[in-house]
Design an enzyme around this catalytic site. Sequence first.
Site, mmCIF file in Angstrom:
data_model
loop_
_atom_site.group_PDB
_atom_site.id
_atom_site.type_symbol
_atom_site.label_atom_id
_atom_site.label_comp_id
_atom_site.label_asym_id
_atom_site.label_seq_id
_atom_site.Cartn_x
_atom_site.Cartn_y
_atom_site.Cartn_z
ATOM 1 N N GLY A 8 0.828 -1.192 0.000
ATOM 2 C CA GLY A 8 0.000 0.000 0.000
ATOM 3 C C GLY A 8 0.860 1.238 0.000
ATOM 4 O O GLY A 8 2.018 1.209 -0.433
ATOM 5 N N CYS A 9 0.316 2.317 0.488
ATOM 6 C CA CYS A 9 1.030 3.595 0.538
ATOM 7 C C CYS A 9 2.361 3.424 1.262
ATOM 8 O O CYS A 9 2.392 2.994 2.414
ATOM 9 C CB CYS A 9 0.177 4.638 1.246
ATOM 10 S SG CYS A 9 1.020 6.195 1.526
ATOM 11 N N PHE A 10 3.445 3.755 0.609
ATOM 12 C CA PHE A 10 4.750 3.477 1.187
ATOM 13 C C PHE A 10 5.068 4.286 2.431
ATOM 14 O O PHE A 10 5.926 3.918 3.213
ATOM 15 C CB PHE A 10 5.885 3.546 0.171
ATOM 16 C CG PHE A 10 5.983 4.758 -0.731
ATOM 17 C CD1 PHE A 10 5.477 5.998 -0.410
ATOM 18 C CD2 PHE A 10 6.621 4.614 -1.952
ATOM 19 C CE1 PHE A 10 5.605 7.086 -1.257
ATOM 20 C CE2 PHE A 10 6.769 5.700 -2.819
ATOM 21 C CZ PHE A 10 6.254 6.945 -2.458
ATOM 22 N N TRP A 11 4.364 5.372 2.672
ATOM 23 C CA TRP A 11 4.597 6.144 3.892
ATOM 24 C C TRP A 11 4.312 5.295 5.128
ATOM 25 O O TRP A 11 5.107 5.253 6.053
ATOM 26 C CB TRP A 11 3.710 7.375 3.948
ATOM 27 C CG TRP A 11 3.882 8.379 2.858
ATOM 28 C CD1 TRP A 11 4.970 8.537 2.028
ATOM 29 C CD2 TRP A 11 2.936 9.367 2.471
ATOM 30 N NE1 TRP A 11 4.751 9.560 1.166
ATOM 31 C CE2 TRP A 11 3.508 10.103 1.404
ATOM 32 C CE3 TRP A 11 1.673 9.712 2.911
ATOM 33 C CZ2 TRP A 11 2.851 11.164 0.790
ATOM 34 C CZ3 TRP A 11 1.017 10.769 2.306
ATOM 35 C CH2 TRP A 11 1.604 11.475 1.263
ATOM 36 N N GLY A 12 3.150 4.655 5.130
ATOM 37 C CA GLY A 12 2.767 3.843 6.280
ATOM 38 C C GLY A 12 3.607 2.593 6.418
ATOM 39 O O GLY A 12 3.954 2.176 7.523
#
Length: 155
Positions: A8-12
Amino acid sequence: MKATFGAGCFWGVEAVFKELEGVISTQVGYMGGTLAHPTYEQVCTNETGHAEVVEIKYNPLRISYEDLLEVFWNSHNPTSLNRQGEDRGSQYRSAIFFHDAEQEKTAHASKEKKGVEGTFKKPIVTEISRASEFYRAEEYHQNYFEKNGVAACSI
């Protein structure tokens, strides 16, 4: 040692892994696509084939690849094809990019175990592929939560 995951979103994803004891460093970027040196905007078109990934450098004497896989499985929904929460598109796919034969074997065994255990109510759609060229994401994506005082993605 190095491990690369798309969840998913690489930030998380980066935020989850960077806090683990034994993880030396993390960086976010793109892998698994056809375009050399893609930008975030290009990846978001779903035309490059890249996944948003986190590349993890770790000390195998302090944390095992199996332990990293366990965190991977528990940090996202591996039964959701090209989607995590409200984020949709092939860049958000669930993916394990292995760096050697041992990681490949371990990743497949881990996925099979999760399926047999019935950990998830739906079939696991996680792709397991050989790591290809890693393209580091733009600097503003690195350690995003830390830089912006955010605790988690707002889904």
